[in-house]
Design a protein around this motif. Structure first.
Motif, short mmCIF file in Angstrom:
data_model
loop_
_atom_site.label_atom_id
_atom_site.label_comp_id
_atom_site.label_asym_id
_atom_site.label_seq_id
_atom_site.Cartn_x
_atom_site.Cartn_y
_atom_site.Cartn_z
N ILE A 67 0.84 -1.18 0.00
CA ILE A 67 0.00 0.00 0.00
C ILE A 67 0.88 1.23 0.00
O ILE A 67 1.65 1.46 0.91
CB ILE A 67 -0.92 0.00 1.24
N ALA A 68 0.74 2.03 -1.08
CA ALA A 68 1.62 3.20 -1.21
C ALA A 68 0.87 4.35 -1.83
O ALA A 68 0.19 4.18 -2.83
CB ALA A 68 2.82 2.84 -2.09
N VAL A 77 -8.42 12.91 -2.60
CA VAL A 77 -8.74 11.89 -3.59
C VAL A 77 -7.43 11.28 -4.09
O VAL A 77 -6.57 11.99 -4.60
CB VAL A 77 -9.54 12.47 -4.76
N LYS A 78 -7.28 9.97 -3.95
CA LYS A 78 -6.01 9.34 -4.33
C LYS A 78 -6.23 7.89 -4.70
O LYS A 78 -7.25 7.28 -4.37
CB LYS A 78 -5.00 9.46 -3.19
N ILE A 79 -5.24 7.35 -5.39
CA ILE A 79 -5.25 5.95 -5.79
C ILE A 79 -4.10 5.23 -5.10
O ILE A 79 -2.98 5.74 -5.06
CB ILE A 79 -5.16 5.81 -7.32
N LEU A 80 -4.38 4.07 -4.54
CA LEU A 80 -3.39 3.29 -3.82
C LEU A 80 -3.22 1.92 -4.47
O LEU A 80 -4.11 1.43 -5.16
CB LEU A 80 -3.81 3.06 -2.36
N THR A 81 -2.07 1.28 -4.23
CA THR A 81 -1.89 -0.12 -4.58
C THR A 81 -2.30 -0.94 -3.36
O THR A 81 -1.63 -0.90 -2.33
CB THR A 81 -0.43 -0.42 -4.95
N ILE A 96 -0.45 -9.00 -11.25
CA ILE A 96 -1.84 -8.59 -11.09
C ILE A 96 -1.93 -7.68 -9.87
O ILE A 96 -1.72 -8.11 -8.73
CB ILE A 96 -2.76 -9.81 -10.94
N VAL A 97 -2.24 -6.42 -10.12
CA VAL A 97 -2.27 -5.40 -9.08
C VAL A 97 -3.72 -4.98 -8.82
O VAL A 97 -4.48 -4.75 -9.76
CB VAL A 97 -1.44 -4.17 -9.49
N THR A 98 -4.07 -4.88 -7.54
CA THR A 98 -5.40 -4.42 -7.17
C THR A 98 -5.31 -2.97 -6.71
O THR A 98 -4.71 -2.68 -5.68
CB THR A 98 -5.99 -5.27 -6.02
N PRO A 99 -5.90 -2.03 -7.47
CA PRO A 99 -5.90 -0.63 -7.03
C PRO A 99 -7.01 -0.35 -6.04
O PRO A 99 -7.94 -1.15 -5.85
CB PRO A 99 -6.12 0.14 -8.34
N LYS A 100 -6.93 0.80 -5.40
CA LYS A 100 -7.97 1.22 -4.45
C LYS A 100 -8.06 2.74 -4.48
O LYS A 100 -7.04 3.44 -4.42
CB LYS A 100 -7.61 0.75 -3.03
N ILE A 101 -9.28 3.25 -4.58
CA ILE A 101 -9.52 4.70 -4.57
C ILE A 101 -9.95 5.14 -3.18
O ILE A 101 -10.75 4.45 -2.52
CB ILE A 101 -10.60 5.08 -5.61
#
Length: 285
Positions: A67-68, A77-81, A96-101
């Motif tokens: 998580i970065a 508002v940001k996007i994380l790994t 395979i990466v799962t993003p998170k907003i």
């Protein structure tokens, strides 16, 4: 168009058609899980379709909770790994990466997008593992790979634009995209129709410009877009009302197409920056 170019088009078309039986099996799976109704249905569909062609696990791959925060983001508002799944045995690979907003004002929408991110990534992983034995038996020396990841395209005071993409490499490569453009000041997800005045005919306005630009590039020898009906492909006529798009750092609208959607594979995933004067009369103020 030369005979060689026609042969290349024919080969690409036949390769795509040859995959229809495998695609049909995937669609049946997805219908049961209602994935097609999700916000990221395009990316999820592509993930399963193309991951059928990859596989191979040596042992049990581990999930990495990496998580970065994306650097330089001043808004909430940001996007994380959120998660990462990696496999590489020399012949077959997966990243395979799962993003998170985070930071959307509409928490229900935020939860839905993140839920779909997770489900899509898990679906790619599941298909990757399930098809390993089948692919390995049929072509043990094959070299195949899959990458499901995201890229930050725009990050300024007003806008965050993200490209969630699925890249499949099997002989040649295939790529599908799902773009998210977020108003960082309001925390809202921007849709293509929301950029224009009510009842504005934005589909035809944008399509006419893009078609003229495709023809210009073809005439100049810069590209080979499908703009005329041929033996193997359907020509581009108009964009979809919910066509993939994003806003770049200059605030310009960029209309996006997947690989093979409007041109041969050599054209990659074409994008068209729309000049401001083309849409000035229909754009929402």
């Amino acid at each position: 168009m030369s005979i060689r170019q026609l042969e290349e088009l024919k080969t690409e078309y036949e390769n795509v058609k040859a995959r229809e039986q495998l695609k049909e099996r995937v669609y049946r799976i997805m219908k049961r899980r209602s994935i097609m109704k999700k916000i990221v249905n395009v990316a999820a569909t592509a993930a399963v379709i193309f991951s059928i062609f990859v596989g191979a696990l040596n042992g049990v791959p581990a999930f990495a909770q990496d998580i970065a925060n994306i650097s330089g983001m001043e808004s909430m508002v940001k996007i994380l790994t959120f998660g990462r799944y990696q496999v590489n045995d020399g012949h077959f690979s997966a990243n395979i990466v799962t993003p998170k907003i985070e930071g959307l004002l509409d928490k229900e929408l935020q939860d839905k997008i993140n839920r779909d991110f997770k489900e899509s990534a898990n679906l790619v992983i599941s298909a990757f593992e399930k098809d390993y034995k089948e692919i390995k038996e049929q072509a043990p020396e094959a070299h195949m790979g899959v990458e499901y990841n995201y890229q930050v395209l725009t990050d300024n005071d007003d806008t965050l634009a993200i490209d969630v993409y699925l890249l499949n490499i099997v002989g040649s490569s295939s790529t599908t995209h799902k773009f998210y453009t977020i108003n960082k000041k309001t925390g809202e997800l921007i849709t293509l129709p929301s950029l224009f005045k009510e009842n504005a005919d934005y589909v035809n306005v944008l399509s006419e410009y893009i078609l003229s630009e495709m023809k210009r590039q073809n005439a100049a020898g810069e590209n080979m877009f499908w703009v005329e009906k041929g033996d193997y492909v359907e020509p581009f006529l108009k964009i979809k009302p919910d066509q993939n798009f994003y806003l770049n750092n200059e605030g310009d609208l960029v209309i996006c197409f997947d690989k093979y959607e409007v041109a041969p594979g050599a054209s990659g995933s074409p994008q068209f920056v729309i000049p401001k004067n083309i849409i000035k009369n229909i754009k929402m103020e």
